[in-house]
Design a protein around this motif. Structure first.
Motif, PDB file in Angstrom:
ATOM      1  N   PHE A 128       9.608 -22.998-114.291  1.00 21.25           N
ATOM      2  CA  PHE A 128       9.708 -21.815-113.443  1.00 21.25           C
ATOM      3  C   PHE A 128      11.159 -21.368-113.301  1.00 21.25           C
ATOM      4  CE2 PHE A 128       5.782 -23.842-111.726  1.00 21.25           C
ATOM      5  CZ  PHE A 128       4.909 -22.912-112.255  1.00 21.25           C
ATOM      6  N   ASP A 129      12.083 -22.318-113.207  1.00 25.75           N
ATOM      7  CA  ASP A 129      13.498 -21.950-113.130  1.00 25.75           C
ATOM      8  C   ASP A 129      13.949 -21.259-114.405  1.00 25.75           C
ATOM      9  OD1 ASP A 129      13.696 -23.036-110.600  1.00 25.75           O
ATOM     10  OD2 ASP A 129      14.287 -25.006-111.348  1.00 25.75           O
ATOM     11  N   ALA A 130      13.451 -21.728-115.533  1.00 26.61           N
ATOM     12  CA  ALA A 130      13.804 -21.099-116.806  1.00 26.61           C
ATOM     13  C   ALA A 130      13.268 -19.673-116.862  1.00 26.61           C
ATOM     14  CB  ALA A 130      13.252 -21.921-117.964  1.00 26.61           C
ATOM     15  N   ILE A 131      12.062 -19.454-116.355  1.00 24.39           N
ATOM     16  CA  ILE A 131      11.471 -18.120-116.380  1.00 24.39           C
ATOM     17  C   ILE A 131      12.224 -17.192-115.438  1.00 24.39           C
ATOM     18  CG2 ILE A 131       9.403 -16.796-115.763  1.00 24.39           C
ATOM     19  CD1 ILE A 131       7.809 -19.294-116.721  1.00 24.39           C
ATOM     20  N   LEU A 132      12.562 -17.664-114.260  1.00 25.18           N
ATOM     21  CA  LEU A 132      13.270 -16.815-113.294  1.00 25.18           C
ATOM     22  C   LEU A 132      14.676 -16.456-113.773  1.00 25.18           C
ATOM     23  CD1 LEU A 132      12.217 -18.512-109.953  1.00 25.18           C
ATOM     24  CD2 LEU A 132      11.390 -16.361-110.903  1.00 25.18           C
ATOM     25  N   GLY A 133      15.308 -17.337-114.520  1.00 26.62           N
ATOM     26  CA  GLY A 133      16.653 -17.055-115.019  1.00 26.62           C
ATOM     27  C   GLY A 133      16.657 -16.077-116.177  1.00 26.62           C
ATOM     28  N   GLY A 134      15.541 -15.864-116.815  1.00 26.20           N
ATOM     29  CA  GLY A 134      15.450 -15.003-117.993  1.00 26.20           C
ATOM     30  C   GLY A 134      15.052 -15.843-119.184  1.00 26.20           C
ATOM     31  N   SER A 135      14.412 -15.212-120.160  1.00 30.55           N
ATOM     32  CA  SER A 135      13.983 -15.998-121.314  1.00 30.55           C
ATOM     33  C   SER A 135      15.201 -16.468-122.099  1.00 30.55           C
ATOM     34  CB  SER A 135      13.047 -15.187-122.201  1.00 30.55           C
ATOM     35  OG  SER A 135      13.766 -14.212-122.913  1.00 30.55           O
ATOM     36  N   GLU A 136      15.068 -17.622-122.733  1.00 29.94           N
ATOM     37  CA  GLU A 136      16.199 -18.210-123.454  1.00 29.94           C
ATOM     38  C   GLU A 136      16.681 -17.312-124.576  1.00 29.94           C
ATOM     39  OE1 GLU A 136      15.410 -22.137-124.816  1.00 29.94           O
ATOM     40  OE2 GLU A 136      15.070 -22.910-122.808  1.00 29.94           O
ATOM     41  N   GLU A 137      15.757 -16.646-125.266  1.00 33.70           N
ATOM     42  CA  GLU A 137      16.150 -15.795-126.385  1.00 33.70           C
ATOM     43  C   GLU A 137      17.019 -14.640-125.916  1.00 33.70           C
ATOM     44  OE1 GLU A 137      12.906 -16.623-125.799  1.00 33.70           O
ATOM     45  OE2 GLU A 137      12.751 -18.172-127.329  1.00 33.70           O
ATOM     46  N   ILE A 138      16.647 -14.029-124.800  1.00 31.37           N
ATOM     47  CA  ILE A 138      17.413 -12.896-124.278  1.00 31.37           C
ATOM     48  C   ILE A 138      18.774 -13.369-123.785  1.00 31.37           C
ATOM     49  CG2 ILE A 138      17.490 -11.168-122.446  1.00 31.37           C
ATOM     50  CD1 ILE A 138      14.431 -10.961-122.749  1.00 31.37           C
ATOM     51  N   LEU A 139      18.814 -14.516-123.099  1.00 32.06           N
ATOM     52  CA  LEU A 139      20.087 -15.033-122.605  1.00 32.06           C
ATOM     53  C   LEU A 139      21.024 -15.384-123.751  1.00 32.06           C
ATOM     54  CD1 LEU A 139      18.832 -17.319-119.708  1.00 32.06           C
ATOM     55  CD2 LEU A 139      20.031 -15.151-119.502  1.00 32.06           C
ATOM     56  N   MET A 140      20.492 -16.030-124.789  1.00 36.85           N
ATOM     57  CA  MET A 140      21.340 -16.390-125.925  1.00 36.85           C
ATOM     58  C   MET A 140      21.815 -15.143-126.671  1.00 36.85           C
ATOM     59  SD  MET A 140      19.700 -19.778-127.503  1.00 36.85           S
ATOM     60  CE  MET A 140      19.181 -21.117-126.477  1.00 36.85           C
ATOM     61  N   ASP A 141      20.935 -14.152-126.790  1.00 35.48           N
ATOM     62  CA  ASP A 141      21.323 -12.907-127.445  1.00 35.48           C
ATOM     63  C   ASP A 141      22.466 -12.234-126.684  1.00 35.48           C
ATOM     64  OD1 ASP A 141      20.954 -10.819-129.425  1.00 35.48           O
ATOM     65  OD2 ASP A 141      20.099  -9.617-127.791  1.00 35.48           O
ATOM     66  N   LEU A 142      22.359 -12.170-125.367  1.00 31.13           N
ATOM     67  CA  LEU A 142      23.412 -11.573-124.553  1.00 31.13           C
ATOM     68  C   LEU A 142      24.716 -12.344-124.702  1.00 31.13           C
ATOM     69  CD1 LEU A 142      24.489  -9.669-122.338  1.00 31.13           C
ATOM     70  CD2 LEU A 142      23.606 -11.298-120.664  1.00 31.13           C
ATOM     71  N   GLY A 143      24.646 -13.667-124.633  1.00 32.04           N
ATOM     72  CA  GLY A 143      25.854 -14.480-124.740  1.00 32.04           C
ATOM     73  C   GLY A 143      26.548 -14.325-126.077  1.00 32.04           C
ATOM     74  N   VAL A 144      25.782 -14.293-127.153  1.00 35.27           N
ATOM     75  CA  VAL A 144      26.372 -14.156-128.486  1.00 35.27           C
ATOM     76  C   VAL A 144      26.955 -12.757-128.669  1.00 35.27           C
ATOM     77  CG1 VAL A 144      25.817 -14.106-130.946  1.00 35.27           C
ATOM     78  CG2 VAL A 144      24.977 -15.964-129.520  1.00 35.27           C
ATOM     79  N   LYS A 145      26.258 -11.731-128.197  1.00 39.05           N
ATOM     80  CA  LYS A 145      26.790 -10.371-128.311  1.00 39.05           C
ATOM     81  C   LYS A 145      28.104 -10.228-127.556  1.00 39.05           C
ATOM     82  CE  LYS A 145      22.609  -7.746-129.190  1.00 39.05           C
ATOM     83  NZ  LYS A 145      21.657  -6.764-128.668  1.00 39.05           N
ATOM     84  N   GLN A 146      28.188 -10.829-126.367  1.00 33.63           N
ATOM     85  CA  GLN A 146      29.429 -10.767-125.593  1.00 33.63           C
ATOM     86  C   GLN A 146      30.553 -11.505-126.315  1.00 33.63           C
ATOM     87  OE1 GLN A 146      30.217  -9.380-122.502  1.00 33.63           O
ATOM     88  NE2 GLN A 146      28.266  -8.304-122.467  1.00 33.63           N
ATOM     89  N   ALA A 147      30.237 -12.649-126.923  1.00 30.41           N
ATOM     90  CA  ALA A 147      31.255 -13.423-127.632  1.00 30.41           C
ATOM     91  C   ALA A 147      31.735 -12.686-128.882  1.00 30.41           C
ATOM     92  CB  ALA A 147      30.701 -14.795-128.009  1.00 30.41           C
ATOM     93  N   VAL A 148      30.823 -12.038-129.588  1.00 28.89           N
ATOM     94  CA  VAL A 148      31.192 -11.336-130.812  1.00 28.89           C
ATOM     95  C   VAL A 148      32.076 -10.140-130.481  1.00 28.89           C
ATOM     96  CG1 VAL A 148      30.244  -9.915-132.690  1.00 28.89           C
ATOM     97  CG2 VAL A 148      29.244 -12.129-132.156  1.00 28.89           C
ATOM     98  N   LYS A 149      31.833  -9.488-129.338  1.00 27.93           N
ATOM     99  CA  LYS A 149      32.670  -8.349-128.945  1.00 27.93           C
ATOM    100  C   LYS A 149      34.125  -8.755-128.760  1.00 27.93           C
ATOM    101  CE  LYS A 149      30.106  -6.171-125.603  1.00 27.93           C
ATOM    102  NZ  LYS A 149      29.939  -5.237-124.507  1.00 27.93           N
ATOM    103  N   LYS A 150      34.351  -9.967-128.306  1.00 30.61           N
ATOM    104  CA  LYS A 150      35.704 -10.422-128.010  1.00 30.61           C
ATOM    105  C   LYS A 150      36.380 -11.127-129.178  1.00 30.61           C
ATOM    106  CE  LYS A 150      35.138 -10.718-123.103  1.00 30.61           C
ATOM    107  NZ  LYS A 150      35.649  -9.407-122.876  1.00 30.61           N
ATOM    108  N   MET A 151      35.647 -11.326-130.282  1.00 27.24           N
ATOM    109  CA  MET A 151      36.219 -11.986-131.449  1.00 27.24           C
ATOM    110  C   MET A 151      37.270 -11.092-132.085  1.00 27.24           C
ATOM    111  SD  MET A 151      34.753 -14.977-132.123  1.00 27.24           S
ATOM    112  CE  MET A 151      34.907 -15.209-133.854  1.00 27.24           C
ATOM    113  N   PRO A 152      38.389 -11.671-132.523  1.00 26.32           N
ATOM    114  CA  PRO A 152      39.377 -10.832-133.218  1.00 26.32           C
ATOM    115  C   PRO A 152      38.846 -10.433-134.590  1.00 26.32           C
ATOM    116  CG  PRO A 152      40.059 -13.127-133.172  1.00 26.32           C
ATOM    117  CD  PRO A 152      38.813 -13.033-132.345  1.00 26.32           C
ATOM    118  N   ARG A 153      39.279  -9.279-135.039  1.00 21.41           N
ATOM    119  CA  ARG A 153      38.867  -8.797-136.355  1.00 21.41           C
ATOM    120  C   ARG A 153      39.499  -9.648-137.434  1.00 21.41           C
ATOM    121  NH1 ARG A 153      34.714  -5.885-135.284  1.00 21.41           N
ATOM    122  NH2 ARG A 153      35.067  -4.183-133.879  1.00 21.41           N
TER     123      ARG A 153
END
Length: 90
Positions: free
Chosen positions: A62-87
């Protein structure tokens, strides 16, 4: 963090917090599985010695469901990290 506005919080903290939530739900799954293995048959009974283990193994999802699905959380985290990566400079 308390002196940041919402846009700064979203920019700096959203990705790492999303990855942390996803990691913690995976850790809770491992802990629940290991605890049930250690307690054996008692880990799946609702009364007696294994009641807390059974309760945790049943409710951590239930805690995992309330926090958001793992796929969506990982997608958000990776997108944020890629935005900050140097070219890459080749």
């Amino acid at each position: 963090m308390s002196h940041m506005n919402y846009a700064e919080q979203a920019e700096h903290l959203a990705g790492p917090i999303a990855l942390l939530k996803a990691y913690l739900t995976r850790c809770a799954h491992e802990v629940a599985d290991d605890a049930v293995q250690i307690f054996g048959g008692r880990g799946v009974t609702r009364t007696g010695m294994g009641s807390l283990v059974e309760l945790f193994a049943r409710t951590y999802k239930f805690d995992a469901i309330l926090g958001g699905s793992e796929e969506i959380l990982m997608d958000l985290g990776v997108k944020q990290a890629v935005k900050k990566m140097p070219r890459a400079v080749l």
